[in-house]
Design a protein around this motif. Sequence first.
Motif, PDB file in Angstrom:
ATOM      1  N   ARG A 113      20.999  35.494  59.733  1.00  0.00           N
ATOM      2  CA  ARG A 113      20.845  36.178  61.023  1.00  0.00           C
ATOM      3  C   ARG A 113      21.288  35.272  62.158  1.00  0.00           C
ATOM      4  N   LYS A 114      20.341  34.646  62.801  1.00  0.00           N
ATOM      5  CA  LYS A 114      20.627  33.826  63.985  1.00  0.00           C
ATOM      6  C   LYS A 114      20.923  32.386  63.551  1.00  0.00           C
ATOM      7  N   LEU A 115      21.989  31.826  64.122  1.00  0.00           N
ATOM      8  CA  LEU A 115      22.338  30.440  63.816  1.00  0.00           C
ATOM      9  C   LEU A 115      21.279  29.509  64.391  1.00  0.00           C
ATOM     10  N   GLN A 116      20.769  28.615  63.559  1.00  0.00           N
ATOM     11  CA  GLN A 116      19.798  27.606  64.002  1.00  0.00           C
ATOM     12  C   GLN A 116      20.484  26.258  64.229  1.00  0.00           C
ATOM     13  N   TRP A 117      21.342  25.846  63.277  1.00  0.00           N
ATOM     14  CA  TRP A 117      22.008  24.552  63.345  1.00  0.00           C
ATOM     15  C   TRP A 117      23.422  24.687  62.818  1.00  0.00           C
ATOM     16  N   ASP A 118      24.366  24.092  63.520  1.00  0.00           N
ATOM     17  CA  ASP A 118      25.761  23.981  63.081  1.00  0.00           C
ATOM     18  C   ASP A 118      26.028  22.480  63.015  1.00  0.00           C
ATOM     19  N   LEU A 119      26.019  21.938  61.808  1.00  0.00           N
ATOM     20  CA  LEU A 119      26.115  20.495  61.620  1.00  0.00           C
ATOM     21  C   LEU A 119      27.454  20.120  60.993  1.00  0.00           C
ATOM     22  N   PRO A 120      28.390  19.580  61.786  1.00  0.00           N
ATOM     23  CA  PRO A 120      29.648  19.119  61.201  1.00  0.00           C
ATOM     24  C   PRO A 120      29.355  18.069  60.114  1.00  0.00           C
ATOM     25  N   LEU A 121      30.145  18.067  59.049  1.00  0.00           N
ATOM     26  CA  LEU A 121      29.899  17.125  57.955  1.00  0.00           C
ATOM     27  C   LEU A 121      29.921  15.676  58.448  1.00  0.00           C
ATOM     28  N   ALA A 122      30.665  15.398  59.505  1.00  0.00           N
ATOM     29  CA  ALA A 122      30.714  14.041  60.067  1.00  0.00           C
ATOM     30  C   ALA A 122      29.352  13.607  60.616  1.00  0.00           C
ATOM     31  N   GLU A 123      28.472  14.557  60.944  1.00  0.00           N
ATOM     32  CA  GLU A 123      27.146  14.224  61.470  1.00  0.00           C
ATOM     33  C   GLU A 123      26.101  14.062  60.366  1.00  0.00           C
ATOM     34  N   ILE A 124      26.472  14.323  59.123  1.00  0.00           N
ATOM     35  CA  ILE A 124      25.530  14.198  58.007  1.00  0.00           C
ATOM     36  C   ILE A 124      25.729  12.829  57.366  1.00  0.00           C
ATOM     37  N   ALA A 125      24.680  12.013  57.388  1.00  0.00           N
ATOM     38  CA  ALA A 125      24.759  10.639  56.886  1.00  0.00           C
ATOM     39  C   ALA A 125      24.553  10.576  55.375  1.00  0.00           C
ATOM     40  N   TRP A 126      23.649  11.406  54.854  1.00  0.00           N
ATOM     41  CA  TRP A 126      23.350  11.358  53.429  1.00  0.00           C
ATOM     42  C   TRP A 126      22.649  12.644  53.004  1.00  0.00           C
ATOM     43  N   ALA A 127      22.625  12.871  51.710  1.00  0.00           N
ATOM     44  CA  ALA A 127      21.880  13.997  51.129  1.00  0.00           C
ATOM     45  C   ALA A 127      21.337  13.542  49.783  1.00  0.00           C
ATOM     46  N   ALA A 128      20.070  13.830  49.538  1.00  0.00           N
ATOM     47  CA  ALA A 128      19.433  13.460  48.273  1.00  0.00           C
ATOM     48  C   ALA A 128      19.693  14.543  47.230  1.00  0.00           C
ATOM     49  N   LYS A 129      19.769  14.130  45.969  1.00  0.00           N
ATOM     50  CA  LYS A 129      19.995  15.068  44.870  1.00  0.00           C
ATOM     51  C   LYS A 129      18.914  16.139  44.811  1.00  0.00           C
ATOM     52  N   GLY A 130      17.708  15.779  45.096  1.00  0.00           N
ATOM     53  CA  GLY A 130      16.621  16.751  45.083  1.00  0.00           C
ATOM     54  C   GLY A 130      15.645  16.503  43.956  1.00  0.00           C
ATOM     55  N   GLU A 131      14.464  17.028  44.141  1.00  0.00           N
ATOM     56  CA  GLU A 131      13.387  16.896  43.170  1.00  0.00           C
ATOM     57  C   GLU A 131      12.903  18.296  42.821  1.00  0.00           C
ATOM     58  N   LEU A 132      12.866  18.598  41.537  1.00  0.00           N
ATOM     59  CA  LEU A 132      12.425  19.911  41.082  1.00  0.00           C
ATOM     60  C   LEU A 132      10.913  19.894  40.912  1.00  0.00           C
ATOM     61  N   THR A 133      10.210  20.729  41.682  1.00  0.00           N
ATOM     62  CA  THR A 133       8.771  20.858  41.504  1.00  0.00           C
ATOM     63  C   THR A 133       8.553  21.890  40.411  1.00  0.00           C
ATOM     64  N   THR A 134       7.495  21.740  39.662  1.00  0.00           N
ATOM     65  CA  THR A 134       7.273  22.621  38.514  1.00  0.00           C
ATOM     66  C   THR A 134       6.082  23.528  38.752  1.00  0.00           C
ATOM     67  N   GLY A 135       5.814  24.357  37.766  1.00  0.00           N
ATOM     68  CA  GLY A 135       4.694  25.272  37.842  1.00  0.00           C
ATOM     69  C   GLY A 135       5.100  26.606  38.437  1.00  0.00           C
ATOM     70  N   MET A 136       4.093  27.378  38.825  1.00  0.00           N
ATOM     71  CA  MET A 136       4.335  28.699  39.374  1.00  0.00           C
ATOM     72  C   MET A 136       5.178  28.641  40.649  1.00  0.00           C
ATOM     73  N   ALA A 137       5.006  27.553  41.410  1.00  0.00           N
ATOM     74  CA  ALA A 137       5.715  27.408  42.680  1.00  0.00           C
ATOM     75  C   ALA A 137       6.968  26.550  42.509  1.00  0.00           C
ATOM     76  N   MET A 138       7.726  26.769  41.443  1.00  0.00           N
ATOM     77  CA  MET A 138       8.918  25.962  41.192  1.00  0.00           C
ATOM     78  C   MET A 138       9.877  26.044  42.373  1.00  0.00           C
ATOM     79  N   ALA A 139      10.377  24.877  42.778  1.00  0.00           N
ATOM     80  CA  ALA A 139      11.331  24.801  43.880  1.00  0.00           C
ATOM     81  C   ALA A 139      12.113  23.503  43.753  1.00  0.00           C
ATOM     82  N   LEU A 140      13.283  23.474  44.344  1.00  0.00           N
ATOM     83  CA  LEU A 140      14.079  22.258  44.425  1.00  0.00           C
ATOM     84  C   LEU A 140      13.911  21.714  45.831  1.00  0.00           C
ATOM     85  N   ARG A 141      13.283  20.551  45.961  1.00  0.00           N
ATOM     86  CA  ARG A 141      13.021  19.934  47.256  1.00  0.00           C
ATOM     87  C   ARG A 141      14.123  18.916  47.553  1.00  0.00           C
ATOM     88  N   VAL A 142      14.719  19.018  48.746  1.00  0.00           N
ATOM     89  CA  VAL A 142      15.885  18.222  49.107  1.00  0.00           C
ATOM     90  C   VAL A 142      15.745  17.703  50.541  1.00  0.00           C
TER      91      VAL A 142
END
Length: 184
Positions: A113-142
């Motif tokens: 819907r509405k744009l919140q952030w437009d981040l050029p790749l040059a402004e991104i310093a790093w990104a973590a691979k992520g951690e998978l949480t388990t159980g009923m509330a499974m999610a990939l946290r990044v």
Amino acid sequence: MKPSQVERVRKYLTSAGVEGEEVLAVATAYPAGRVSTLTKGMKSEVTGLAVGGGVGALAGKKAGRDRQKQRVDAALDRSAGPDLPVRERNVLALTTGRLLVFSLGGLITSQPRKLQWDLPLAEIAWAAKGELTTGMAMALRVDVGLADGRVARLEFPRAAVKDGTALIDELIRRLPEPPAEPSS
């Protein structure tokens, strides 16, 4: 990627005057801790309903949310920098030149819907691979770190883990390699 979501992102790029960028990945994301908060709130609500009816359900839901917020706040490592504010429900889109964060809307199909952030790749310093949480509330946290020190702490819910993993993997591939440490 849902074709309708990709089309919405393309419409944004066109309206913003961005030419020649390709949409690489789109995924639904929440602020880190939101998936487990939703699950815990539902459990508390059901318990409260069984014990005290409608009023008990509301009290149980609030108590569950409060306890979970304390757990999430304690579990998130904020040493990397202050949080980049993100809404409760988001669509992340990775293009060949930027990471876009939209609010999520739509009754039948979730749409950017509405744009919140437009981040050029040059402004991104790093990104973590992520951690998978388990159980009923499974999610990939990044975590995605910006050059200005802020960090976007996100998680992809169970239904979006595959798309979220693909998006983050592609983002990491597109970020410049950090400079090598000088040897002494």
